[in-house]
Each structure stands twice: as C-alpha cells, then as structure tokens.
Design a protein around this motif. Structure first.
Motif, PDB file in Angstrom:
ATOM      1  N   LEU A  78      53.110  29.175  18.228  1.00 48.27           N
ATOM      2  CA  LEU A  78      52.986  30.545  17.738  1.00 48.27           C
ATOM      3  C   LEU A  78      52.754  30.561  16.229  1.00 48.27           C
ATOM      4  CD1 LEU A  78      55.784  32.472  19.687  1.00 48.27           C
ATOM      5  CD2 LEU A  78      53.333  32.441  20.119  1.00 48.27           C
ATOM      6  N   ALA A  79      53.407  29.636  15.533  1.00 47.51           N
ATOM      7  CA  ALA A  79      53.234  29.578  14.081  1.00 47.51           C
ATOM      8  C   ALA A  79      51.862  29.024  13.707  1.00 47.51           C
ATOM      9  CB  ALA A  79      54.329  28.712  13.460  1.00 47.51           C
ATOM     10  N   GLY A  80      51.216  28.369  14.668  1.00 47.27           N
ATOM     11  CA  GLY A  80      49.912  27.777  14.388  1.00 47.27           C
ATOM     12  C   GLY A  80      50.023  26.373  13.817  1.00 47.27           C
ATOM     13  N   LEU A  81      51.231  25.813  13.848  1.00 48.13           N
ATOM     14  CA  LEU A  81      51.423  24.469  13.303  1.00 48.13           C
ATOM     15  C   LEU A  81      51.108  23.389  14.337  1.00 48.13           C
ATOM     16  CD1 LEU A  81      54.757  25.121  11.370  1.00 48.13           C
ATOM     17  CD2 LEU A  81      52.485  24.824  10.382  1.00 48.13           C
ATOM     18  N   ALA A  82      51.012  23.797  15.616  1.00 44.76           N
ATOM     19  CA  ALA A  82      50.669  22.831  16.664  1.00 44.76           C
ATOM     20  C   ALA A  82      49.688  23.501  17.619  1.00 44.76           C
ATOM     21  CB  ALA A  82      51.932  22.395  17.408  1.00 44.76           C
ATOM     22  N   ASP A  83      48.926  22.684  18.325  1.00 46.01           N
ATOM     23  CA  ASP A  83      47.984  23.234  19.295  1.00 46.01           C
ATOM     24  C   ASP A  83      48.469  22.936  20.702  1.00 46.01           C
ATOM     25  OD1 ASP A  83      46.089  24.284  17.522  1.00 46.01           O
ATOM     26  OD2 ASP A  83      45.329  22.267  17.122  1.00 46.01           O
ATOM     27  N   PRO A  84      48.379  23.924  21.607  1.00 49.44           N
ATOM     28  CA  PRO A  84      48.780  23.659  22.985  1.00 49.44           C
ATOM     29  C   PRO A  84      47.715  22.813  23.689  1.00 49.44           C
ATOM     30  CG  PRO A  84      47.875  25.867  22.810  1.00 49.44           C
ATOM     31  CD  PRO A  84      47.891  25.295  21.418  1.00 49.44           C
ATOM     32  N   THR A  85      48.130  22.130  24.751  1.00 47.26           N
ATOM     33  CA  THR A  85      47.170  21.384  25.551  1.00 47.26           C
ATOM     34  C   THR A  85      46.204  22.353  26.229  1.00 47.26           C
ATOM     35  OG1 THR A  85      48.931  19.798  25.937  1.00 47.26           O
ATOM     36  CG2 THR A  85      46.964  19.580  27.304  1.00 47.26           C
ATOM     37  N   SER A  86      46.754  23.445  26.773  1.00 48.64           N
ATOM     38  CA  SER A  86      45.886  24.491  27.310  1.00 48.64           C
ATOM     39  C   SER A  86      46.616  25.823  27.224  1.00 48.64           C
ATOM     40  CB  SER A  86      45.493  24.186  28.756  1.00 48.64           C
ATOM     41  OG  SER A  86      46.627  24.273  29.575  1.00 48.64           O
TER      42      SER A  86
END
Lengths: 277, 301
Positions: free
Chosen positions: B55-63
């Motif tokens: 949500l913070a944009g610090l990590a990307d989800p796999t999908s």
C-alpha cells in the motif's frame, strides 16, 4: 580535602611524567669534555671537535627556541626555516588529500549505492589498498616526470583507499527505514543522496577521512626523503646528513605536533557530524 | 461502486530458498472507504506488513492491484503517509526539522516560516510543545518519538495514512496516552487510516472496521468486523458498552481458533474473494436475523 577533577589530575600526572622523563634523558647523556681538560694527544687526534651524539633535552629545547623564533627564514636551498619546510609538507599533503577526497567520496557513494558495483570493484580495491604508497614512487616519477607532482600523487594514492572504502561502507549501510522515509516523501535520487544518505553516512565517511589524513602525514615524510628539495621529510634527512641530531630530534617532535593538529581538526569535524540513534 | 481504496486479489510469493515459492497471502481483497479507520489483525507471518508495504508503494505484489481514488498505486507517494513501527525519524535532525522535512517535501513552494508554523502546529496537536521540539530524537522517549512520527505523517495531509504497528514498541501506559492523541488528531482531520496491530483492545478502541486475516502461508482477509461502538470513544467507557465484549470475544475466537481453520480456504464470495462482513450489535432488537446471524455463527463455530 576536595578531590581535584579527573582532567586536572590527569594533566598533573602528564606534567610529572614529562619532567621526570626529560630529567632522566638529560642525565643519561654524557657531557663532552672541555678542550682544556684534554691531553695534547687527544687534541691532536681530533677529540676536541664536537662529537655527534644524541642531544640532551636542553639542547633540543634551545634548538626549538632558535628555530621557532624565526620559522620562515630562507637562506638558500639547504637552509630554510622549519615553518617553510612544514608549510611545503602540509601543502603537498592537503593537495593530494583533497584530490583523493574529490575522487573517493563521489565514487564511494556510487559504489555504496549499487551492490553490483560494490562487488565488482571490491577485488581491485582489495589488491590496490595494501600496496605501500612509496612503491608507486618510481612509476610516478617516470610517468609524471616531476618530483613535486609525484609526491602529491603518492599522497593521493595513499589517502584514497580509506575514504573510498569507508564512504562505500557507510552509504551501503544506511538504514533501509531512512531510505524508505525519503521514498515515501517522494524525494528524487539527488535530494535523497544529500538530505538522507549523506548525513546518515557522514560519521563513517569522516572516520575514513580522518584515517586518510593520518596516513597521508605518515607517508609525506618518507616521500620527501625520497624526492628531496623541500619539506619536513627532506629536512630530517638533510639534518641527518649534516649529523645535526638536535635538529633531527626537534623535527621529529614537530612532525608529531603537526600530525596531532591535523588529526584533531578531523576529530572536531567528526564530532559535528556524529549523531546518536 | 468501488470503495475509495480497493485492494483486489493481492498475492505475494517469495522464493522459499528451497527452489519453490512460498505464498504469503493469496487473493487478498478488501476495501477502505474515505475517512474510515480500518485496522488489520492477524498472526505473525500472515503478511500484514507486506500488505502495508505494498500500500505504501515500497514493495510490489506478485499479482493483484491496489486502486486508490480511481488510480492504480504504483511506487511510493506523498499521498500515502507511513508511520513505521520503529518511528523512522532521522536522528541527525531535531524534532521540528524531522516534521519540516516532510512538510517541505509536500509543499515545496511554502516559505520557511510557513513550513515551521505548520510543523509546530501539528507537533502541538500530539502534545509536543516548547523546548522539546528542538531536541534530537535520541533525547526523546519512545513515546515522544512516535508522536513526532505521527505529527510528521498527519502534517502532510496524505490521502491515506498507513500505521505499521505504531505502538508495538511502547509500554502499555504510554501506548494508552498516544492512542488517545491519535484519536484526537484523527477526529479533527477526517483522515483515512489503515493500521496494523497485534493488540485487540487497541483495535476496538480505534477502528471503524477490523479486518481479520487467516494464518499464513496462503493467508487472506477472511472477515471484516464492524465496530458498533459509537464515537467519541474513551477507553474507560467503551468497556462498559454491551457490544464491547461481544466483539472482543469474536475477535479472540477468530485469532485463537478460526484463523487456523480457515487458512488456505476461499471465502464464500469466490469470485472477488471479498471478506465476509460481520456486524455484532447487542443494542439492536435481538429478533433481527440479518444482524444476529453472523454473530451467532461466529461465536459457535
């Protein structure tokens, strides 16, 4: 009875040690016999001329007084005041040192930011770092040609490694949280570098700078003994050739004092950039 | 109609070190409305912090995607403020400078005086005034540091405020006072908040809605429990409210038992995998079957 503060007690002890040490040194140096007491044979064999020997502290103090009361006299290539000699050495050290800082800190920053670069450059740094800076001297003299510039190059090459390694290490070790703070505040890479990474890594970087200036001051003496001409290192060697051990002892002390001043300047800087987590 | 913040079928997989992937959570979906205070509860390892980082944009989800205010979330942004568990204050800056750091980033064309005034105002809102704001974080207690962090986040008026176990490192008494500060500032700002916690009582005190996650791996958001206790809430008064223990029991049962049983299953709503909505309200007439049913089912299962 009130107990004196720790610092005063330590200072008193230092003074006592100095005085006792000087007295022992003074007493340990045998005095030279006056010419009048010598036999004719002794005078004929040259025992009357002053013998070279380790000087007593009184002679060194007298020499220091003489030199420091007129430190900047210049009476030709082989007779310059101690102030001029030290000035040349400091000029070489600072020139080589700041050139090194100019290369090492930005470059260390880049290496520290990228793990690939860190690993790729590491073997080269590890091989180049342990090379005695004086080993570069023949190569420098041949390629650069100028002995003055070669001395500066030797200072450059010896002070670059601690700064480079410490900068890279400091930058690579900046806490992820602080970088995340910069990211969530939408700071660009340049702004992040200056407002977050630089202050965060500053204590490590300044430690590297402090190590470097210490090494540079160690190396300049040896480098100047090789290249000659001017500088405190040349002065020591020149006085050795003159067999003037009083001047040698005096200049050794001066090297120590200047080294201490350089180090404490960086100590001050270090205290300014240090933070407590 | 999509909610203000919509998390759609979020999946996160990490390599498990043995050649295959470990699915932390799978098809996690939920929504947050504007101005809502949503708390997410779940055991360690169910991926709460990972969801927070996405949500913070610090990590990307796999999908899967996160959509806020009609736009897909990509990378960090000043629209999403974060309060980290370890405060993440910059230790070489004073308290005030830590807040102005954020304000300057948010409002680059404000004058220095305006930035400082704004920062001082928000520090005062969390009870930090006077000499204290010129101290370095190392000279502050843990509770005060977290207040600074909260002031920094609120001062930026983010569209979404993310709180990652903000009180986890504080002792119980300090936690209580800062929870009150947080409620006070939130009441004035109408800020949308998404918060992670381990503390059930804290969740009930603060939240409009609590999201419950099943255990990982393959965790998901299973239930969305509405907190039917009117605001403003006081910690001493809400425990007297008839709904308090009913809700608390439901949460304890879920975390103690059902989070394990439900692990790896899909919700009834298989298509979107939205969490099951749970509303427990003892103050309403007991013969209202629609409201009563999930509560009973939850307690009995």
């Amino acid at each position: 009875m009130p107990i004196l503060s720790l610092n005063i007690r330590a200072a008193l002890l230092s003074v006592v040690m100095l005085v006792v040490g000087l007295l022992i040194w003074e007493a340990a140096i045998p005095g030279q016999k006056a010419v009048a007491e010598l036999t004719e044979y002794e005078i004929l064999t040259g025992a009357g001329s002053a013998k070279a020997g380790v000087p007593p502290p009184s002679a060194v103090i007298a020499k220091a007084w003489e030199q420091l009361s007129n430190p900047f006299y210049d009476a030709g290539p082989n007779d310059k005041g101690i102030g001029i000699q030290i000035g040349y050495s400091i000029y070489r050290v600072l020139t080589g040192y700041f050139l090194a800082a100019l290369v090492a800190i930005p470059f260390g920053f880049l290496i520290g930011m990228s793990q690939v670069a860190y690993k790729a450059f590491n073997p080269f740094i590890q091989v180049l770092r342990p090379i005695s800076p004086l080993a570069w001297m023949p190569l420098a003299l041949f390629i650069i040609g100028d002995s003055e510039a070669s001395a500066i190059f030797v200072i450059f090459i010896c002070s670059i490694w601690p700064m480079l390694i410490n900068t890279a290490f400091g930058v690579a070790g900046v806490r992820e949280d602080w970088v995340n703070v910069a990211r969530t505040h939408e700071l660009g890479p340049i702004k992040t570098a200056f407002t977050v990474i630089l202050p965060a890594a500053a204590p490590t970087i300044v430690t590297g700078m402090r190590i470097s200036i210490g090494i540079a001051w160690l190396v300049i003496v040896a480098a100047e003994m090789l290249v000659g001409g001017t500088g405190i290192g040349y002065y020591v060697w020149n006085e050795w050739n003159n067999l003037d051990l009083t001047s040698v002892v005096f200049s050794i002390l001066m090297i120590g004092v200047v080294g201490m001043l350089l180090d404490s300047a960086f100590g001050l800087l270090q205290r300014r950039v240090t933070y407590v987590e | 109609m999509k909610p203000y913040l919509s998390i759609e079928k979020l999946t996160q997989r990490f390599p498990d070190g043995a050649g295959s992937d470990l699915t932390v959570f799978e098809n996690a979906s939920f929504g947050v409305e504007k101005g809502e205070f949503v708390v997410i509860l779940g055991h360690s390892g169910c991926g709460k912090s990972t969801i927070m980082n996405i949500l913070a944009g610090l990590a990307d989800p796999t999908s899967g995607v996160v959509v806020m205010d009609g736009k897909e979330v990509k990378g960090p942004s000043l629209d999403r403020g974060v309060v980290f568990q370890n405060y993440s204050l910059l230790p070489w800056l004073t308290t005030l400078k830590n807040v102005t750091f954020g304000v300057k980033a948010r409002y680059p064309d404000w004058s220095k005086a305006k930035v400082e005034e704004h920062a001082t105002k928000f520090l005062a809102m969390v009870g930090l005034e006077g000499d204290v704001i010129h101290r370095k974080p190392s000279q502050l207690s843990g509770g005060m540091r977290q207040r600074v962090s909260i002031a920094r986040a609120f001062a930026n008026h983010p569209k979404l405020l993310l709180l990652d176990e903000p009180f986890g490192a504080l002792d119980a008494l300090t936690r209580g006072t800062i929870q009150d500060e947080l409620l006070k500032i939130w009441g004035q700002m109408e800020q949308t908040v998404f918060m992670i916690t381990h503390d059930i009582d804290e969740a009930i005190l603060l939240a409009d809605r609590i999201l419950l996650m099943t255990n990982g791996p393959q965790a998901r958001v299973a239930e969305s429990v509405e907190i039917t206790i009117p605001r403003p809430r006081k910690r001493t008064e809400i425990v007297e409210h008839p709904n308090y223990y009913a809700i608390r029991n439901h949460l304890v049962q879920f975390l103690g038992k059902r989070s394990k049983e439900l692990a790896g299953q899909l919700t009834n709503d298989g298509e979107t995998n939205r969490p099951e909505y749970v509303r427990i309200d003892k103050t309403e007439a007991p013969d209202d079957p629609e409201d009563k049913q999930p509560a009973l089912r939850a307690v009995n299962s």
